[in-house]
Design a protein around this motif. Sequence first.
Motif, mmCIF file in Angstrom:
data_model
loop_
_atom_site.group_PDB
_atom_site.id
_atom_site.type_symbol
_atom_site.label_atom_id
_atom_site.label_comp_id
_atom_site.label_asym_id
_atom_site.label_seq_id
_atom_site.Cartn_x
_atom_site.Cartn_y
_atom_site.Cartn_z
ATOM 1 N N HIS A 88 0.835 -1.204 0.000
ATOM 2 C CA HIS A 88 0.000 0.000 0.000
ATOM 3 C C HIS A 88 0.872 1.258 0.000
ATOM 4 O O HIS A 88 1.883 1.321 0.714
ATOM 5 C CB HIS A 88 -0.899 -0.009 1.237
ATOM 6 C CG HIS A 88 -2.069 0.922 1.127
ATOM 7 N ND1 HIS A 88 -1.951 2.284 1.279
ATOM 8 C CD2 HIS A 88 -3.385 0.669 0.873
ATOM 9 C CE1 HIS A 88 -3.150 2.837 1.133
ATOM 10 N NE2 HIS A 88 -4.033 1.880 0.876
ATOM 11 N N PRO A 89 0.521 2.270 -0.789
ATOM 12 C CA PRO A 89 1.320 3.505 -0.811
ATOM 13 C C PRO A 89 1.462 4.172 0.554
ATOM 14 O O PRO A 89 2.499 4.786 0.845
ATOM 15 C CB PRO A 89 0.547 4.415 -1.779
ATOM 16 C CG PRO A 89 -0.191 3.465 -2.666
ATOM 17 C CD PRO A 89 -0.549 2.296 -1.814
ATOM 18 N N LEU B 201 6.996 11.739 0.075
ATOM 19 C CA LEU B 201 6.390 12.864 0.781
ATOM 20 C C LEU B 201 4.895 12.888 0.492
ATOM 21 O O LEU B 201 4.465 12.948 -0.667
ATOM 22 C CB LEU B 201 7.046 14.176 0.345
ATOM 23 C CG LEU B 201 8.541 14.310 0.652
ATOM 24 C CD1 LEU B 201 9.079 15.616 0.103
ATOM 25 C CD2 LEU B 201 8.783 14.222 2.150
ATOM 26 N N LEU B 202 4.105 12.837 1.546
ATOM 27 C CA LEU B 202 2.656 12.887 1.402
ATOM 28 C C LEU B 202 2.190 14.331 1.451
ATOM 29 O O LEU B 202 2.672 15.127 2.262
ATOM 30 C CB LEU B 202 1.981 12.090 2.519
ATOM 31 C CG LEU B 202 2.347 10.604 2.606
ATOM 32 C CD1 LEU B 202 1.606 9.957 3.762
ATOM 33 C CD2 LEU B 202 2.023 9.892 1.303
ATOM 34 N N SER B 203 1.243 14.668 0.617
ATOM 35 C CA SER B 203 0.719 16.030 0.583
ATOM 36 C C SER B 203 -0.394 16.182 1.609
ATOM 37 O O SER B 203 -1.254 15.310 1.757
ATOM 38 C CB SER B 203 0.183 16.367 -0.811
ATOM 39 O OG SER B 203 -0.846 15.472 -1.172
ATOM 40 N N PRO C 203 0.463 9.798 -3.799
ATOM 41 C CA PRO C 203 1.158 10.265 -5.004
ATOM 42 C C PRO C 203 0.901 9.378 -6.220
ATOM 43 O O PRO C 203 1.287 9.740 -7.328
ATOM 44 C CB PRO C 203 2.638 10.218 -4.593
ATOM 45 C CG PRO C 203 2.711 9.184 -3.528
ATOM 46 C CD PRO C 203 1.407 9.246 -2.796
ATOM 47 N N PHE C 204 0.237 8.222 -6.027
ATOM 48 C CA PHE C 204 0.005 7.283 -7.121
ATOM 49 C C PHE C 204 -1.475 7.129 -7.456
ATOM 50 O O PHE C 204 -1.854 6.245 -8.220
ATOM 51 C CB PHE C 204 0.577 5.908 -6.759
ATOM 52 C CG PHE C 204 1.989 5.947 -6.266
ATOM 53 C CD1 PHE C 204 3.048 6.172 -7.137
ATOM 54 C CD2 PHE C 204 2.272 5.772 -4.922
ATOM 55 C CE1 PHE C 204 4.354 6.210 -6.676
ATOM 56 C CE2 PHE C 204 3.577 5.806 -4.453
ATOM 57 C CZ PHE C 204 4.617 6.027 -5.332
ATOM 58 N N ALA C 205 -2.338 7.978 -6.888
ATOM 59 C CA ALA C 205 -3.788 7.821 -7.059
ATOM 60 C C ALA C 205 -4.197 7.909 -8.527
ATOM 61 O O ALA C 205 -3.669 8.718 -9.296
ATOM 62 C CB ALA C 205 -4.519 8.862 -6.234
ATOM 63 N N ILE C 206 -5.143 7.047 -8.906
ATOM 64 C CA ILE C 206 -5.742 7.085 -10.245
ATOM 65 C C ILE C 206 -7.228 7.411 -10.100
ATOM 66 O O ILE C 206 -7.746 7.535 -8.985
ATOM 67 C CB ILE C 206 -5.522 5.744 -10.981
ATOM 68 C CG1 ILE C 206 -6.073 4.587 -10.141
ATOM 69 C CG2 ILE C 206 -4.037 5.524 -11.270
ATOM 70 C CD1 ILE C 206 -5.935 3.220 -10.816
ATOM 71 N N GLU C 207 -7.917 7.543 -11.214
ATOM 72 C CA GLU C 207 -9.291 8.051 -11.189
ATOM 73 C C GLU C 207 -10.227 7.201 -10.328
ATOM 74 O O GLU C 207 -11.058 7.721 -9.584
ATOM 75 C CB GLU C 207 -9.831 8.143 -12.615
ATOM 76 C CG GLU C 207 -11.087 9.002 -12.754
ATOM 77 C CD GLU C 207 -10.862 10.449 -12.322
ATOM 78 O OE1 GLU C 207 -11.812 11.044 -11.772
ATOM 79 O OE2 GLU C 207 -9.746 10.974 -12.520
ATOM 80 N N ILE C 208 -10.097 5.873 -10.409
ATOM 81 C CA ILE C 208 -11.005 4.998 -9.664
ATOM 82 C C ILE C 208 -10.846 5.165 -8.156
ATOM 83 O O ILE C 208 -11.790 4.929 -7.388
ATOM 84 C CB ILE C 208 -10.795 3.526 -10.081
ATOM 85 C CG1 ILE C 208 -11.942 2.660 -9.552
ATOM 86 C CG2 ILE C 208 -9.438 3.011 -9.596
ATOM 87 C CD1 ILE C 208 -11.882 1.227 -10.032
ATOM 88 N N GLY D 204 0.075 -10.209 -5.833
ATOM 89 C CA GLY D 204 1.010 -9.631 -4.878
ATOM 90 C C GLY D 204 1.831 -8.508 -5.446
ATOM 91 O O GLY D 204 2.591 -7.876 -4.753
ATOM 92 N N GLY D 205 1.706 -8.219 -6.741
ATOM 93 C CA GLY D 205 2.456 -7.122 -7.331
ATOM 94 C C GLY D 205 1.856 -5.790 -6.980
ATOM 95 O O GLY D 205 0.763 -5.690 -6.458
ATOM 96 N N THR D 206 2.539 -4.718 -7.293
ATOM 97 C CA THR D 206 2.016 -3.384 -7.039
ATOM 98 C C THR D 206 2.486 -2.438 -8.127
ATOM 99 O O THR D 206 3.599 -2.502 -8.599
ATOM 100 C CB THR D 206 2.469 -2.849 -5.658
ATOM 101 O OG1 THR D 206 2.033 -1.487 -5.554
ATOM 102 C CG2 THR D 206 3.961 -2.888 -5.482
ATOM 103 N N GLY D 207 1.587 -1.523 -8.471
ATOM 104 C CA GLY D 207 1.940 -0.541 -9.463
ATOM 105 C C GLY D 207 2.756 0.597 -8.925
ATOM 106 O O GLY D 207 3.089 1.519 -9.649
ATOM 107 N N THR D 208 3.054 0.581 -7.618
ATOM 108 C CA THR D 208 3.765 1.704 -7.027
ATOM 109 C C THR D 208 5.199 1.374 -6.686
ATOM 110 O O THR D 208 5.921 2.207 -6.181
ATOM 111 C CB THR D 208 3.047 2.143 -5.736
ATOM 112 O OG1 THR D 208 3.154 1.104 -4.782
ATOM 113 C CG2 THR D 208 1.599 2.467 -5.994
ATOM 114 N N ALA D 209 5.605 0.145 -6.884
ATOM 115 C CA ALA D 209 6.966 -0.243 -6.477
ATOM 116 C C ALA D 209 8.016 0.426 -7.339
ATOM 117 O O ALA D 209 7.790 0.696 -8.491
ATOM 118 C CB ALA D 209 7.101 -1.756 -6.566
#
Length: 326
Positions: free
Chosen positions: A246-247, A269-271, A291-296, A321-326
Amino acid sequence: MTAASPLLEARGLSKFFPARDGKGVVKAVNGVSLTLAPGETLGIVGESGCGKSTLARMLMRLIEPTEGKVLFRGEDLLALDHRQMRAKRREIQIVFQDPYASLDPRMSIAQIISEPLEIHGIENRSGRAARVKELLSLVGLDPSAADRYPHEFSGGQRQRIGIARAIALEPKLVVLDEPVSALDVSIQSQILNLLDDLKERLRLSYIFISHDLSVVEHVSDRVAVMYLGRVVEEGRAEAVLGAPKHPYTQALISAVPEIDAARRRNRILLSGDPPNPESIPPGCPFHPRCPFAIEICKSQYPSWRGDAASGAACHLVEDSGGTGTA
């Protein structure tokens, strides 16, 4: 209870408080489900205000949940009356965060530690006195401390006294609510080592509440990460802390100071600040800061995804188990 059965299980546990304006609700804990195996330590981490302490108090039934169930050794704690719950408290104890506020300054150490024994009718006066001295030795204090008062002890010593009180009834489960956050770093390590030793000696199970990931990593078998009242990631400690999905977990871990330059992570850094719990955003509640949020992420709360080692509530995590943020 079979060997494979959980010691403690929370099912859809929630606690809602009235909002300050009297019109809405604050969802302090929202639909949390967790399990704890016998002999296991479950670390629960997250920022201040995420619901960790509220969850701990519901698991002990110190506060009543709005909805959900708490099962201890298969028995629903919420179905017990006052007398039955008092008897059950022999098996479930807590160590509080503040070693100064959690001990009554008007009571001697002997009175503080023997109070649960007296309440539950265990031993006579001389038997309780002997048990107090035994417990003080067990937590690394001189038995002569029994005749003194809390103000005569340091913070670390007071926390040892709190631990002695918690284990006096020989519980199966101890909830540790930020037990070392008020202590100096050098004293923290001593208390953590003591807790490890007691867990092995007394065959205890722990729920360890903390905002300090380095502490949680030291003591936990499994870790649950909370954000705005929900568990957003959970799994084996080495999986969650070594390869977070999780991000939010990634951001927390990236903020932990690391002496070894080879192990340092790029800081995420979180906004902004966490949203107002009285007005949680739709979709994933983390999306305004992610920082990785998408529309859904803005409209749909993510389903639980992951593998046997760990899982997360995130649209960017694949079931494998993969992640798009790694």
